[in-house]
Scaffold this motif. Structure first.
Motif, PDB file in Angstrom:
ATOM      1  N   VAL A 135      11.629  -6.806  12.038  1.00 54.28           N
ATOM      2  CA  VAL A 135      11.225  -7.251  10.695  1.00 54.28           C
ATOM      3  C   VAL A 135      12.421  -7.178   9.750  1.00 54.28           C
ATOM      4  N   PHE A 136      13.190  -6.095   9.855  1.00 51.34           N
ATOM      5  CA  PHE A 136      14.377  -5.933   9.005  1.00 51.34           C
ATOM      6  C   PHE A 136      15.395  -7.046   9.305  1.00 51.34           C
ATOM      7  N   GLN A 137      15.595  -7.371  10.590  1.00 47.96           N
ATOM      8  CA  GLN A 137      16.563  -8.394  10.965  1.00 47.96           C
ATOM      9  C   GLN A 137      16.136  -9.765  10.468  1.00 47.96           C
ATOM     10  N   ILE A 138      14.848 -10.048  10.558  1.00 48.21           N
ATOM     11  CA  ILE A 138      14.353 -11.338  10.073  1.00 48.21           C
ATOM     12  C   ILE A 138      14.559 -11.462   8.563  1.00 48.21           C
ATOM     13  N   ALA A 139      14.336 -10.313   7.851  1.00 48.17           N
ATOM     14  CA  ALA A 139      14.441 -10.335   6.391  1.00 48.17           C
ATOM     15  C   ALA A 139      15.889 -10.404   5.911  1.00 48.17           C
ATOM     16  N   THR A 140      16.821  -9.768   6.648  1.00 44.83           N
ATOM     17  CA  THR A 140      18.198  -9.632   6.140  1.00 44.83           C
ATOM     18  C   THR A 140      19.243 -10.346   6.979  1.00 44.83           C
ATOM     19  N   GLY A 141      18.902 -10.623   8.218  1.00 48.01           N
ATOM     20  CA  GLY A 141      19.892 -11.229   9.104  1.00 48.01           C
ATOM     21  C   GLY A 141      20.842 -10.217   9.708  1.00 48.01           C
ATOM     22  N   HIS A 142      20.573  -8.926   9.536  1.00 43.09           N
ATOM     23  CA  HIS A 142      21.429  -7.873  10.059  1.00 43.09           C
ATOM     24  C   HIS A 142      20.624  -6.938  10.960  1.00 43.09           C
ATOM     25  N   MET A 143      21.317  -6.377  11.972  1.00 41.72           N
ATOM     26  CA  MET A 143      20.704  -5.389  12.860  1.00 41.72           C
ATOM     27  C   MET A 143      21.579  -4.136  12.857  1.00 41.72           C
ATOM     28  N   PRO A 144      21.055  -2.985  12.378  1.00 45.31           N
ATOM     29  CA  PRO A 144      21.866  -1.755  12.309  1.00 45.31           C
ATOM     30  C   PRO A 144      22.175  -1.200  13.698  1.00 45.31           C
ATOM     31  N   ARG A 145      23.274  -0.442  13.787  1.00 47.62           N
ATOM     32  CA  ARG A 145      23.696   0.180  15.044  1.00 47.62           C
ATOM     33  C   ARG A 145      24.001   1.656  14.811  1.00 47.62           C
ATOM     34  N   PHE A 146      23.860   2.448  15.865  1.00 49.99           N
ATOM     35  CA  PHE A 146      24.247   3.858  15.798  1.00 49.99           C
ATOM     36  C   PHE A 146      25.773   3.949  15.671  1.00 49.99           C
ATOM     37  N   ALA A 147      26.251   5.066  15.114  1.00 48.10           N
ATOM     38  CA  ALA A 147      27.689   5.268  14.937  1.00 48.10           C
ATOM     39  C   ALA A 147      28.410   5.265  16.273  1.00 48.10           C
ATOM     40  N   SER A 148      27.752   5.787  17.301  1.00 44.61           N
ATOM     41  CA  SER A 148      28.379   5.835  18.620  1.00 44.61           C
ATOM     42  C   SER A 148      28.491   4.453  19.232  1.00 44.61           C
ATOM     43  N   ARG A 149      27.835   3.467  18.620  1.00 48.91           N
ATOM     44  CA  ARG A 149      27.887   2.088  19.136  1.00 48.91           C
ATOM     45  C   ARG A 149      28.502   1.138  18.124  1.00 48.91           C
ATOM     46  N   GLY A 150      29.334   1.707  17.242  1.00 50.64           N
ATOM     47  CA  GLY A 150      30.100   0.865  16.320  1.00 50.64           C
ATOM     48  C   GLY A 150      29.527   0.743  14.928  1.00 50.64           C
ATOM     49  N   GLY A 151      28.412   1.391  14.644  1.00 55.09           N
ATOM     50  CA  GLY A 151      27.803   1.270  13.332  1.00 55.09           C
ATOM     51  C   GLY A 151      28.368   2.258  12.327  1.00 55.09           C
ATOM     52  N   THR A 152      27.997   2.068  11.058  1.00 57.96           N
ATOM     53  CA  THR A 152      28.403   2.995  10.007  1.00 57.96           C
ATOM     54  C   THR A 152      27.448   4.190   9.980  1.00 57.96           C
ATOM     55  N   MET A 153      27.822   5.214   9.197  1.00 63.48           N
ATOM     56  CA  MET A 153      26.951   6.374   9.086  1.00 63.48           C
ATOM     57  C   MET A 153      25.638   6.008   8.405  1.00 63.48           C
ATOM     58  N   SER A 154      25.668   5.075   7.447  1.00 62.16           N
ATOM     59  CA  SER A 154      24.428   4.638   6.800  1.00 62.16           C
ATOM     60  C   SER A 154      23.480   4.000   7.816  1.00 62.16           C
ATOM     61  N   GLU A 155      24.045   3.149   8.700  1.00 66.08           N
ATOM     62  CA  GLU A 155      23.211   2.544   9.740  1.00 66.08           C
ATOM     63  C   GLU A 155      22.655   3.615  10.675  1.00 66.08           C
ATOM     64  N   ASP A 156      23.519   4.581  11.046  1.00 68.71           N
ATOM     65  CA  ASP A 156      23.115   5.638  11.973  1.00 68.71           C
ATOM     66  C   ASP A 156      21.948   6.444  11.396  1.00 68.71           C
TER      67      ASP A 156
END
Length: 739
Positions: A486-507
């Motif tokens: 639902v978040f991806q459909i609304a924003t076009g973004h998919m968060p990732r864990f920090a260990s997989r390249g994401g930011t701390m906010s995404e984590d």
């Protein structure tokens, strides 16, 4: 030579499980305590503080209805014979001359002998008596010949022929010379305690009606105060306490007792599921007189006090004469009681026992008074949720034992009602084992994701099986993925864990969504599991955040910490671990708890890193590493912040000495880190689940910790002063941290 009957008196005190504003239920329990006191041959009965309305009425004390209902209850008590042949010391609020007072009301043979207002109020920690009552001071013109009077409600004149009653700091002197006085809870704890003046004026029996809540390790202090009071002054000291949860976060832990000349001669249970406990002792008052006469210093001070117009604390203590002989009772001769001459072995629970017994009894009160059919607990297999499950298991053990001992008693009736066995065909049903009861009232679920380990899953299942709970294993990955889509459909973004390249906010967002979905799932289960099992009712959701995590803010807002009740919210991590190690020794079959206690705490909200995962935790993510501080350090921070009232600088000054193995700069860094996270997460305390109060450094915003929730989290002045102090230490940054 045996003492003459004229010097013997049988006295009674009690634990009562009163409920705020439950006037009918409270009267029923008071009447039962008076009946039991008479049955045991007592001439004097003492009850808890504010027992008629319940201690925890809080702002209901500002309502006139509360006072009216108390008078109705007192009228009912006298009308039904509670005080017939028995001197009764009741607790209730009184509105006198337009002022609200917390009072003791002494009654005998359907007559109010004395209304004794409280002279020192409790206004610290959980207590707010000054918000509702005024501490009483004797009027300047008060004398024994001209006592202050309180006009009674007209009902008392119609029913009992009494228009008014003495009001003030008096004591009762009986026809045989026996003198009986009052003290209320906080007055025992004050520097100029009222029992000192009472004793010096010849009062031999002092009753303290109390509303003292449970806090770990508090009972020992309470006992020492009473033993010290009578060791110095001699005399008979009766202590009565509320016991149970009367509607709030605190649990009143009973432990009524009778102390004579510095020795405890009778003690009621501290934790119990019965509503009424009455204990009695037959005392030889000649022992009190002899004890006092053997101390010349007591005689000197007593003579001086009687010659003075007022007590040493400036209050007046006058006498009300009662034509009643408490030591010449037919029941004493009839029952031939044993005279209490020596002390008895004290029963003081260890902190490990207190951690499980107090919350277990608190939960039982909530369960039976809420109308719920049981509890739902998200069981992760970690120490906190396992502690909550173990506490419910202890509750089931206590209730099953009491129900089987008295199948027609109130505990058994409540048990049948909660377990939905109260139909005519089950009129004598009681659970055969604690596990049978647990299967009715405790529902647990391991709500795992792809980040959960097999180790914690196994622990949760084994613990559920050992306790007997209705246990489910649930995977919530579908829910997590759905929300993220639902978040991806609304924003076009998919968060990732920090260990997989994401930011701390995404984590953090990915961790929090798992925790919050567990809360949503918990409430769904709590509403529908009774229906699934073919039963009626709803379940109360139990939370499992400990006091140290609340202090640090190491929890997700509106996750599983947002429950209906939290029995461990006021208990430290260290005490919980000790409880988990203790329980298998006392409750066979719960061996898995020791394994859980020794496992490193982990939230299991990040992906498992096989290279760094530990066998004990089953995961690479650990709580202490995430927090940047240990639970032991959190305990230090909490006690210094609340109990020692330390700000950042004074906390640093103390810890730089206590933690001498660390460089001052490292101590400063730890203190700064704590205060940053304490203040940045303080807002979470405004939504904290009602938690059992056990530890004196609770951060509970609702009642106990009246601090703001919006801070300047940089603490600019405080941290700058700390840096200046650190700079004064020689070679502070080069100190060997291992010495």
């Amino acid at each position: 030579m045996a003492p003459s009957s004229s010097s013997l008196i049988t006295v009674a005190t009690c634990n009562l499980n009163q409920w705020a504003l439950d006037f009918d239920g409270n009267v029923h329990r008071i009447l039962e305590s008076c009946r039991l006191a008479k049955e045991q041959g007592a001439s004097y009965r003492l009850g808890p503080e504010l027992e008629i309305c319940g201690y925890g009425c809080e702002d209901h004390f500002l309502e006139h209805d509360t006072f009216d209902h108390c008078w109705e209850s007192l009228c009912q008590l006298l009308g039904e014979g509670a005080s017939d042949g028995l001197l009764c010391d009741f607790g209730m609020p009184i509105l006198h001359a337009g002022v609200r007072y917390n009072c003791r009301v002494l009654c005998h043979d359907r007559k109010i002998l004395l209304i004794r207002p409280k002279s020192a109020l409790a206004d610290n920690g959980n207590y707010r008596e000054g918000r509702y009552f005024t501490a009483y001071s004797s009027p300047a013109n008060s004398t024994a010949n001209c006592p202050e009077k309180h006009l009674l409600p007209s009902t008392f004149f119609v029913k009992f022929g009494q228009r008014d009653a003495p009001f003030g700091l008096y004591h009762v002197e009986c026809a045989d010379g026996t003198a009986i006085g009052c003290e209320s809870c906080e007055e025992l704890w004050t520097p100029q305690a009222s029992h000192i003046d009472l004793a010096l004026r010849g009062v031999e029996i002092i009753g303290n009606g109390s509303g003292s809540h449970h806090e770990l390790r508090k009972l020992s202090t309470r006992i020492e105060l009473m033993m010290s009071a009578t060791r110095k002054c001699g005399g008979v000291y009766l202590y009565s306490n509320q016991r149970g949860c009367d509607g709030g976060r605190t649990y009143y832990d009973g432990c009524a007792m009778i102390v004579v000349n510095g020795k405890i001669v009778a003690q009621a249970p501290q934790f119990d599921v019965h509503d009424v406990n009455v204990i009695t002792a037959t005392i030889d008052l000649d022992d009190v007189r002899s004890y006092r006469a053997s101390h010349p210093s007591f005689g000197i001070q007593a003579a001086r006090t009687i010659a003075e117009s007022g007590g040493s604390n400036g209050l007046m203590y006058d006498t009300i004469t009662l034509v009643f002989d408490p030591t010449n009772s037919a029941s004493i001769n009839k029952n031939r009681p044993k005279i209490m001459e020596g002390g008895m072995a004290l029963k003081i629970a260890s902190p490990e026992e207190e951690c499980c017994l107090g919350p277990a009894c608190w939960l039982w009160d909530y369960l039976r008074r809420s109308g719920a059919a049981g509890f739902f607990l998200p069981l992760s297999g970690g120490a906190d949720s396992s502690s909550v499950a173990a506490i419910v298991a202890v509750m089931c053990t206590l209730v099953t034992k009491a129900a089987r001992e008295y199948p027609e008693g109130d505990v058994a009736k409540d048990c049948r009602r909660i377990c939905r066995k109260d139909d005519p065909g089950n009129s004598s049903w009681v659970p055969s084992t604690p596990e049978e009861m647990a299967n009715f009232v405790l529902h647990t679920a391991f709500m795992g994701t792809e980040n959960s380990s097999a180790v914690t899953h196994s622990r949760a299942k084994r613990l559920g099986d050992a306790i007997g709970s209705y246990h489910l294993s649930i995977k919530i990955d579908l829910m997590v993925k759905a929300v993220l889509q639902v978040f991806q459909i609304a924003t076009g973004h998919m968060p990732r864990f920090a260990s997989r390249g994401g930011t701390m906010s995404e984590d953090l967002a990915l961790q929090n969504i798992q925790a919050r979905l567990r809360m949503v799932t918990s409430y769904l289960m709590a509403q529908l599991l009774p229906w699934v099992r073919g039963r009626s009712g709803f379940l109360l959701v139990l939370g499992s955040a400990n006091v140290d995590e609340g202090l640090r803010g190491y929890m997700t807002k509106y996750d599983c910490s947002s429950a209906d009740l939290n029995p461990i919210g006021g208990i430290s991590k260290g005490d919980l671990k000790r409880m988990l190690i203790y329980l298998p020794r006392e409750y066979p079959g719960l061996d898995v708890l020791a394994e859980i206690a020794n496992a490193p705490p982990t939230a299991e909200l990040r992906p498992i890193d096989a290279a760094t995962a530990t066998a004990e935790a089953g995961h690479s993510q650990t709580d202490e590493e995430d927090m940047g501080m240990t639970y032991e350090e959190l305990g230090y921070f909490g006690r210094l912040r609340k109990m020692s009232r330390c700000g950042p600088v004074s906390m640093f000054r103390k810890l730089v000495v206590t933690w001498s193995h660390l460089a001052p700069s490292d101590v400063a860094a730890k203190v700064k880190r704590f205060f940053y996270y304490y203040s940045v997460n303080r807002h979470k305390m405004t939504t904290i689940t009602p938690a059992y109060h056990a530890e004196a450094y609770s951060p509970d915003d609702n009642r106990f910790d009246l601090r703001q929730f919006l801070y300047n989290t940089r603490w600019t002045r405080q941290f700058a002063v700390m840096d200046q102090i650190v700079a004064q230490y020689p070679d502070s940054d080069n100190k060997d941290k291992n010495d």
